[in-house]
Write a protein that holds these residues in place. Structure first.
Motif, short mmCIF file in Angstrom:
data_model
loop_
_atom_site.label_atom_id
_atom_site.label_comp_id
_atom_site.label_asym_id
_atom_site.label_seq_id
_atom_site.Cartn_x
_atom_site.Cartn_y
_atom_site.Cartn_z
N GLU A 1 0.87 -1.25 -0.01
CA GLU A 1 0.13 0.18 -0.03
C GLU A 1 0.69 1.31 -0.09
O GLU A 1 0.84 2.20 -0.74
CB GLU A 1 -0.85 0.16 1.16
N LEU A 2 1.75 1.16 0.94
CA LEU A 2 2.76 2.23 1.00
C LEU A 2 3.56 2.57 -0.41
O LEU A 2 3.75 3.72 -0.89
CB LEU A 2 3.82 2.45 2.10
N ILE A 3 3.98 1.54 -1.01
CA ILE A 3 4.78 1.72 -2.45
C ILE A 3 3.65 2.37 -3.37
O ILE A 3 4.09 2.99 -4.24
CB ILE A 3 5.33 0.36 -2.90
N HIS A 4 2.31 2.01 -3.38
CA HIS A 4 1.34 2.42 -4.25
C HIS A 4 1.34 3.99 -4.13
O HIS A 4 1.09 4.70 -4.96
CB HIS A 4 0.04 1.49 -4.20
N GLU A 5 1.02 4.24 -2.72
CA GLU A 5 0.77 5.48 -2.38
C GLU A 5 2.03 6.48 -2.78
O GLU A 5 1.70 7.54 -3.27
CB GLU A 5 0.68 5.80 -0.70
N ALA A 6 3.37 6.04 -2.41
CA ALA A 6 4.75 6.97 -2.55
C ALA A 6 5.15 6.74 -4.00
O ALA A 6 5.69 7.61 -4.47
CB ALA A 6 5.65 6.26 -1.57
N GLY A 7 4.62 5.86 -4.46
CA GLY A 7 5.17 5.49 -5.86
C GLY A 7 6.34 4.67 -5.97
O GLY A 7 7.27 4.93 -5.03
N ALA A 8 6.49 3.63 -7.09
CA ALA A 8 7.64 2.84 -6.77
C ALA A 8 8.86 3.52 -7.35
O ALA A 8 8.62 4.26 -8.20
CB ALA A 8 7.36 1.59 -7.45
N HIS A 9 9.98 3.29 -6.83
CA HIS A 9 11.13 3.84 -7.09
C HIS A 9 12.30 2.62 -7.46
O HIS A 9 12.20 1.61 -6.87
CB HIS A 9 11.88 4.62 -5.99
N ASP A 10 13.18 3.12 -8.27
CA ASP A 10 14.37 2.12 -8.56
C ASP A 10 15.12 2.33 -7.22
O ASP A 10 15.04 3.21 -6.44
CB ASP A 10 15.11 2.19 -9.86
N GLU A 11 16.19 1.28 -7.15
CA GLU A 11 16.74 1.43 -5.96
C GLU A 11 17.57 2.65 -5.72
O GLU A 11 17.63 3.44 -4.44
CB GLU A 11 17.77 0.27 -5.54
N LYS A 12 18.17 3.24 -6.79
CA LYS A 12 19.05 4.23 -6.70
C LYS A 12 18.50 5.34 -6.29
O LYS A 12 18.68 6.34 -5.61
CB LYS A 12 19.87 4.58 -8.06
N ALA A 13 17.37 5.51 -6.85
CA ALA A 13 16.40 6.81 -6.64
C ALA A 13 15.83 6.97 -5.12
O ALA A 13 15.74 7.98 -4.37
CB ALA A 13 15.17 7.02 -7.77
N ALA A 14 15.58 5.61 -4.72
CA ALA A 14 14.93 5.56 -3.30
C ALA A 14 16.06 5.67 -2.51
O ALA A 14 15.77 6.48 -1.50
CB ALA A 14 14.39 3.84 -3.37
N ARG A 15 17.25 5.25 -2.65
CA ARG A 15 18.34 5.53 -1.87
C ARG A 15 18.68 6.99 -1.65
O ARG A 15 18.81 7.58 -0.73
CB ARG A 15 19.66 4.69 -1.99
N ARG A 16 18.61 7.75 -2.82
CA ARG A 16 18.84 9.13 -2.87
C ARG A 16 17.95 9.87 -2.14
O ARG A 16 18.03 10.76 -1.32
CB ARG A 16 18.62 9.65 -4.32
N LEU A 17 16.43 9.44 -2.09
CA LEU A 17 15.41 10.05 -1.58
C LEU A 17 15.43 9.93 -0.03
O LEU A 17 15.38 10.79 1.00
CB LEU A 17 13.98 9.50 -1.93
N PHE A 18 15.96 8.61 0.34
CA PHE A 18 16.17 8.43 1.77
C PHE A 18 17.30 9.11 2.45
O PHE A 18 17.00 9.63 3.51
CB PHE A 18 16.65 6.77 1.83
N ASP A 19 18.42 9.05 1.67
CA ASP A 19 19.39 9.97 2.34
C ASP A 19 19.17 11.58 2.27
O ASP A 19 19.26 12.09 3.50
CB ASP A 19 20.64 10.01 1.32
#
Length: 82
Positions: free
Chosen positions: A50-68
């Motif tokens: 549900e969270l991935i659907h709400e947040a929008g799925a990212h590839d790993e590189k983009a998700a790590r950049r957002l996380f940082d």
């Protein structure tokens, strides 16, 4: 199967194996980072999907950049408010 790849402050980088998302934990529930009304979910397979659907799925590189980015912003705000 849901995997927590990284955790910093109240932010988590999670994956279902092919999709990645950054979520926030507050009061024992997990939320997407989108503005507006958000509903907390459990950190289980259905909740993270549900969270991935709400947040929008990212590839790993983009998700790590957002996380940082969000975890560093939180730390900067915290340090300035102390």
């Amino acid at each position: 199967m849901i995997t927590v790849l990284d955790e910093r402050e109240s932010y988590f980088l999670v994956t279902n194996g092919s999709q990645f998302a950054v979520v926030e934990r507050r009061a024992g529930k997990y939320y997407s980072l989108h503005a507006g009304v958000r509903h907390g979910v459990a950190l289980d397979d259905a909740g993270v999907l549900e969270l991935i659907h709400e947040a929008g799925a990212h590839d790993e590189k983009a998700a790590r950049r957002l996380f940082d980015e969000v975890s560093e912003q939180w730390r900067d705000i915290f340090e300035h408010l102390r």
